[in-house]
Design a protein around this motif. Structure first.
Motif, PDB file in Angstrom:
ATOM      1  N   ALA A 121       0.837  -1.203   0.000  1.00  0.00           N
ATOM      2  CA  ALA A 121       0.000   0.000   0.000  1.00  0.00           C
ATOM      3  C   ALA A 121       0.873   1.254   0.000  1.00  0.00           C
ATOM      4  CB  ALA A 121      -0.913  -0.007   1.222  1.00  0.00           C
ATOM      5  N   GLY A 122       1.973   1.192   0.738  1.00  0.00           N
ATOM      6  CA  GLY A 122       2.902   2.327   0.754  1.00  0.00           C
ATOM      7  C   GLY A 122       3.534   2.549  -0.608  1.00  0.00           C
ATOM      8  N   ASN A 123       3.899   1.450  -1.276  1.00  0.00           N
ATOM      9  CA  ASN A 123       4.481   1.570  -2.622  1.00  0.00           C
ATOM     10  C   ASN A 123       3.504   2.225  -3.588  1.00  0.00           C
ATOM     11  OD1 ASN A 123       6.699   0.265  -1.604  1.00  0.00           O
ATOM     12  ND2 ASN A 123       6.265  -1.707  -2.549  1.00  0.00           N
ATOM     13  N   ALA A 124       2.235   1.807  -3.490  1.00  0.00           N
ATOM     14  CA  ALA A 124       1.213   2.371  -4.386  1.00  0.00           C
ATOM     15  C   ALA A 124       1.034   3.867  -4.127  1.00  0.00           C
ATOM     16  CB  ALA A 124      -0.107   1.628  -4.184  1.00  0.00           C
ATOM     17  N   HIS A 171       1.781   4.038   5.866  1.00  0.00           N
ATOM     18  CA  HIS A 171       1.787   2.601   5.575  1.00  0.00           C
ATOM     19  C   HIS A 171       3.128   1.965   5.935  1.00  0.00           C
ATOM     20  CE1 HIS A 171      -2.151   2.226   3.824  1.00  0.00           C
ATOM     21  NE2 HIS A 171      -1.931   3.209   2.961  1.00  0.00           N
ATOM     22  N   TYR A 172       4.226   2.627   5.561  1.00  0.00           N
ATOM     23  CA  TYR A 172       5.548   2.065   5.882  1.00  0.00           C
ATOM     24  C   TYR A 172       5.777   2.023   7.385  1.00  0.00           C
ATOM     25  CZ  TYR A 172       6.764   2.501   0.914  1.00  0.00           C
ATOM     26  OH  TYR A 172       6.796   2.373  -0.464  1.00  0.00           O
ATOM     27  N   SER A 173       5.316   3.063   8.096  1.00  0.00           N
ATOM     28  CA  SER A 173       5.480   3.085   9.555  1.00  0.00           C
ATOM     29  C   SER A 173       4.709   1.940  10.194  1.00  0.00           C
ATOM     30  CB  SER A 173       4.993   4.429  10.122  1.00  0.00           C
ATOM     31  OG  SER A 173       5.758   5.497   9.592  1.00  0.00           O
ATOM     32  N   LYS A 174       3.505   1.678   9.698  1.00  0.00           N
ATOM     33  CA  LYS A 174       2.713   0.569  10.213  1.00  0.00           C
ATOM     34  C   LYS A 174       3.412  -0.773   9.942  1.00  0.00           C
ATOM     35  CE  LYS A 174      -0.979  -1.315  12.009  1.00  0.00           C
ATOM     36  NZ  LYS A 174      -1.250  -1.207  13.465  1.00  0.00           N
ATOM     37  N   ALA A 175       4.005  -0.905   8.746  1.00  0.00           N
ATOM     38  CA  ALA A 175       4.737  -2.126   8.399  1.00  0.00           C
ATOM     39  C   ALA A 175       5.909  -2.344   9.349  1.00  0.00           C
ATOM     40  CB  ALA A 175       5.228  -2.051   6.956  1.00  0.00           C
ATOM     41  N   ILE A 176       6.596  -1.269   9.703  1.00  0.00           N
ATOM     42  CA  ILE A 176       7.738  -1.364  10.624  1.00  0.00           C
ATOM     43  C   ILE A 176       7.274  -1.823  12.006  1.00  0.00           C
ATOM     44  CG2 ILE A 176       9.532  -0.023  11.815  1.00  0.00           C
ATOM     45  CD1 ILE A 176       9.613   1.752   9.237  1.00  0.00           C
ATOM     46  N   GLU A 177       6.113  -1.316  12.455  1.00  0.00           N
ATOM     47  CA  GLU A 177       5.569  -1.731  13.748  1.00  0.00           C
ATOM     48  C   GLU A 177       5.227  -3.222  13.759  1.00  0.00           C
ATOM     49  OE1 GLU A 177       2.207   0.642  14.737  1.00  0.00           O
ATOM     50  OE2 GLU A 177       3.281   2.554  14.518  1.00  0.00           O
ATOM     51  N   ILE A 186      14.237  -4.782   6.693  1.00  0.00           N
ATOM     52  CA  ILE A 186      14.736  -3.392   6.631  1.00  0.00           C
ATOM     53  C   ILE A 186      14.274  -2.661   5.379  1.00  0.00           C
ATOM     54  CG2 ILE A 186      16.754  -3.964   8.018  1.00  0.00           C
ATOM     55  CD1 ILE A 186      18.436  -3.814   5.472  1.00  0.00           C
ATOM     56  N   SER A 187      13.624  -3.369   4.444  1.00  0.00           N
ATOM     57  CA  SER A 187      13.131  -2.683   3.241  1.00  0.00           C
ATOM     58  C   SER A 187      12.050  -1.669   3.597  1.00  0.00           C
ATOM     59  CB  SER A 187      12.590  -3.690   2.224  1.00  0.00           C
ATOM     60  OG  SER A 187      11.398  -4.298   2.676  1.00  0.00           O
ATOM     61  N   PHE A 188      11.327  -1.902   4.711  1.00  0.00           N
ATOM     62  CA  PHE A 188      10.315  -0.929   5.136  1.00  0.00           C
ATOM     63  C   PHE A 188      10.990   0.396   5.502  1.00  0.00           C
ATOM     64  CE2 PHE A 188       8.127  -4.919   7.025  1.00  0.00           C
ATOM     65  CZ  PHE A 188       7.763  -5.332   5.757  1.00  0.00           C
ATOM     66  N   LEU A 189      12.136   0.284   6.186  1.00  0.00           N
ATOM     67  CA  LEU A 189      12.876   1.494   6.572  1.00  0.00           C
ATOM     68  C   LEU A 189      13.466   2.207   5.358  1.00  0.00           C
ATOM     69  CD1 LEU A 189      14.696   0.161   9.742  1.00  0.00           C
ATOM     70  CD2 LEU A 189      13.234   2.169   9.693  1.00  0.00           C
ATOM     71  N   THR A 190      14.065   1.438   4.437  1.00  0.00           N
ATOM     72  CA  THR A 190      14.677   2.084   3.263  1.00  0.00           C
ATOM     73  C   THR A 190      13.617   2.712   2.364  1.00  0.00           C
ATOM     74  OG1 THR A 190      14.692  -0.034   2.077  1.00  0.00           O
ATOM     75  CG2 THR A 190      16.689   0.572   3.260  1.00  0.00           C
ATOM     76  N   ASN A 191      12.421   2.095   2.312  1.00  0.00           N
ATOM     77  CA  ASN A 191      11.340   2.690   1.516  1.00  0.00           C
ATOM     78  C   ASN A 191      10.846   3.986   2.151  1.00  0.00           C
ATOM     79  OD1 ASN A 191      11.620   0.426  -0.037  1.00  0.00           O
ATOM     80  ND2 ASN A 191       9.469  -0.137  -0.033  1.00  0.00           N
ATOM     81  N   ARG A 192      10.723   3.969   3.468  1.00  0.00           N
ATOM     82  CA  ARG A 192      10.278   5.207   4.129  1.00  0.00           C
ATOM     83  C   ARG A 192      11.333   6.301   3.969  1.00  0.00           C
ATOM     84  NH1 ARG A 192       8.543   5.215  10.424  1.00  0.00           N
ATOM     85  NH2 ARG A 192      10.807   5.213  10.717  1.00  0.00           N
ATOM     86  N   ALA A 193      12.597   5.895   3.998  1.00  0.00           N
ATOM     87  CA  ALA A 193      13.671   6.867   3.777  1.00  0.00           C
ATOM     88  C   ALA A 193      13.563   7.501   2.396  1.00  0.00           C
ATOM     89  CB  ALA A 193      15.029   6.192   3.937  1.00  0.00           C
ATOM     90  N   ALA A 194      13.190   6.699   1.392  1.00  0.00           N
ATOM     91  CA  ALA A 194      13.037   7.224   0.030  1.00  0.00           C
ATOM     92  C   ALA A 194      11.928   8.267  -0.029  1.00  0.00           C
ATOM     93  CB  ALA A 194      12.734   6.086  -0.933  1.00  0.00           C
TER      94      ALA A 194
END
Length: 574
Positions: free
Chosen positions: A252-255, A268-274, A280-288
């Motif tokens: 959902a975050g990617n979309a 969405h990425y923050s929820k995935a991290i929780e 760690i792809s959730f963190l690198t995606n949120r960083a992007a």
């Protein structure tokens, strides 16, 4: 460059990537083949890879280059131990202690080697220890897909090295499932993997069981009760569910990211991290996303978390490299001065030690270029440049040409757009006989100010000294277009015409003629003229049909090319 390769090698070694470290140390050695530290470092990398023959060669080279350096003998001793040459190892450690009696590494190495030597001659030994001494150990473990992964784990490599030094220590590690898997591979017996797959049985078990155990009768097998299917614990079910939900949040975050709905993507990425902190792809995606939003500090924080967590989890090195590259990009965006680029450059370099990605390499080159440009801007000071130019002029008057060059060079660092300084330095280079450097400076002078007549006189003088009289003549004539009454340019034209006429009359020594011809034949323009079929026919007509040759000279282009050949001494008209 050698220090840079060495630093990358050290970083790779510290991270347990010994093959990569050895490659970087080899690059450094190519650049600095007499640096004993580089051979010592590569010896350590080879020893960590169990490639003791190569480790021994490098250790011996270290000692040859620096006989009084104690660490070299430590490397030499370790390599001998790995090869089983315990007496040689003991001798190496003792030799090192002569130079550094308090060196703990040498003391420990000596005690271990002596202990191993006593164990070798003693009665007790492990029935499995010797299989780690064969020359094909590394090849077997690398070929197997399961054990190949273990070789990237520093703690497991230390286990292997300990067993190789002292085979009896194998008993200390038999509880480790990885060591049992390695035993199965090295003994070529059926071994069950964690996935339920089985290795093909190539050697009967009786061939590898210790002789004393063969004498004991095998116990009657106990019939195992039929097992009920194991139920998945609730905790594991919950964990799997959370991972699945985390992946949905990531998608959902990617979309949202693709739609540039950045705030939604962050949620969405923050929820995935929780839900799952082991990806760690959730963190690198949120960083992007933070990068796109211009929140560079938040981007850097996420990248640091990704690297730290990735190392804990032993994540794919490409993922860690991606986080470091993203961090470097954010740091470069924040850079305000040349010094600010240093942490960005460091991040890119670390990323490249993890994974050599062309995009990261380009970002590193761009950052280094930007840093250099900013350094030049920060160093820019026309006032100091004028002072240095005056100092250079004073040295020139005193005929101290090397000192003058130093002052002119500093002036150009302070103000690289001053054509006068290039002209003055060109004059110095000419006096010093450094004609190619003088020509380059003169051309730069003309490029910066095409109307500055000194640039043409400097360039023409260099070409004249190089006996390229036709080129010098063209340079002087070009200068006269901007300054028709300049006496230096006029004198230059006169000198060139005299030399060209002397050549045309044959009033030149055979040695000078040969030199001119040889230099002319290296000129690309002369080569093009001689390879032109039309010009070859013209030259034939000059020899065989003079009347036709006169007609050719009516063509301005042909006349110009003939004049070029005459000036170069290739053609002589009598």
């Amino acid at each position: 460059m050698a220090e840079e390769a060495k630093a990358k090698g050290n970083a790779a070694f510290s991270a347990g990537r010994f093959e990569e470290a050895a490659g970087f140390f080899s690059d450094a050695i190519d650049l600095s083949p007499t640096n004993h530290v580089l051979y010592s470092n590569r010896s350590a990398a080879y020893a960590s890879l169990l490639r003791y023959s190569e480790a021994l060669t490098d250790a011996q080279k270290t000692v040859d280059l620096k006989p009084d350096w104690s660490k070299g003998y430590s490397r030499l001793g370790a390599a001998h131990v790995g090869l089983g040459n315990l007496e040689d190892a003991i001798a190496a450690y003792k030799k090192g202690l002569e130079f550094d009696p308090n060196n703990e590494a040498l003391k420990t190495g000596l005690l271990d080697a002596q202990s191993a030597a006593r164990s070798r001659s003693g009665p007790a030994s492990s029935p499995f220890g010797n299989i780690f001494q064969g020359p094909d150990v590394w090849a077997k473990l690398t070929a197997d897909p399961t054990t190949r992964a273990y070789l990237q784990q520093p703690d497991f490599l230390r286990m292997l090295q300990d067993v190789q030094r002292n085979p009896n220590n194998i008993n200390m590690y038999l509880m480790d499932q990885r060591m049992m898997q390695v035993l199965g591979v090295l003994l070529n017996i059926k071994a069950r993997t964690g996935t339920g797959e089985e290795m093909e049985r190539e050697v009967p078990m009786s061939e590898v069981v210790p002789p004393e155990s063969k004498k004991r009768p095998e116990p009657e097998p106990v019939k195992e009760a039929e097992r009920e299917p194991m139920e998945i614990p609730d905790e594991e079910k919950e964990m799997r569910q959370r991972k699945a939900e985390a992946q949905k949040e990531k998608e959902a975050g990617n979309a949202a990211y693709k739609k540039k709905e950045f705030e939604t993507a962050i949620q969405h990425y923050s929820k995935a991290i929780e839900l799952d902190d082991a990806d760690i792809s959730f963190l690198t995606n949120r960083a992007a996303v933070y990068m796109e939003m211009g929140k560079y500090e938040d981007c850097i924080k996420d990248c640091d978390k990704a690297v730290e967590r990735g190392r804990e989890l032993r994540s794919d090195f490409k993922m860690i490299a991606r986080a470091l590259t993203r961090k470097g990009t954010a740091l470069a965006k924040l850079a305000k001065c040349s010094k600010d680029y240093e942490p960005a450059i460091e991040a890119f370099q670390k990323a490249l030690t993890e994974h050599r990605n062309p995009e990261t390499l380009k970002k590193l080159n761009d950052a280094e270029k930007a840093k250099k440009e900013l350094e030049q801007q920060e160093y820019f000071d026309p006032k100091i440049a004028d002072e240095e130019r005056e100092k250079g002029n004073e040295m020139f008057k005193q005929q101290k040409y090397p000192e003058a060059v130093k002052h002119y060079t500093e002036a150009l660092r302070r103000n690289p757009e001053d054509p006068k300084v290039y002209s003055n330095r060109a004059a110095c280079y000419t006096k010093l006989g450094a004609l190619p450097e003088g020509l380059k400076d003169a051309e730069k002078c003309i490029e910066l100010d095409p109307t500055f007549s000194k640039g043409y006189t400097r360039k023409g003088a260099v070409q004249f000294f190089m006996k390229e009289y036709d080129k010098a003549l063209e340079t002087y004539q070009e200068g006269l277009k901007h300054d028709p009454n300049n006496q230096e340019l006029l004198d230059g034209v006169r000198r060139c015409v005299e030399q060209i006429n002397k050549a045309n009359r044959g009033d030149i020594s055979p040695e000078d003629l040969k030199e001119r011809q040889a230099k002319g034949m290296q000129d690309p323009e002369i080569q093009n003229i001689l390879s032109d079929p039309i010009m070859r026919q013209v030259l034939v007509d000059f020899q065989e049909n003079p009347k036709s040759a006169q007609d050719h000279l009516k063509n301005p282009q042909v006349m110009h090319k003939i004049q070029k050949l005459v000036s170069a001494g290739i053609v002589q008209i009598k």
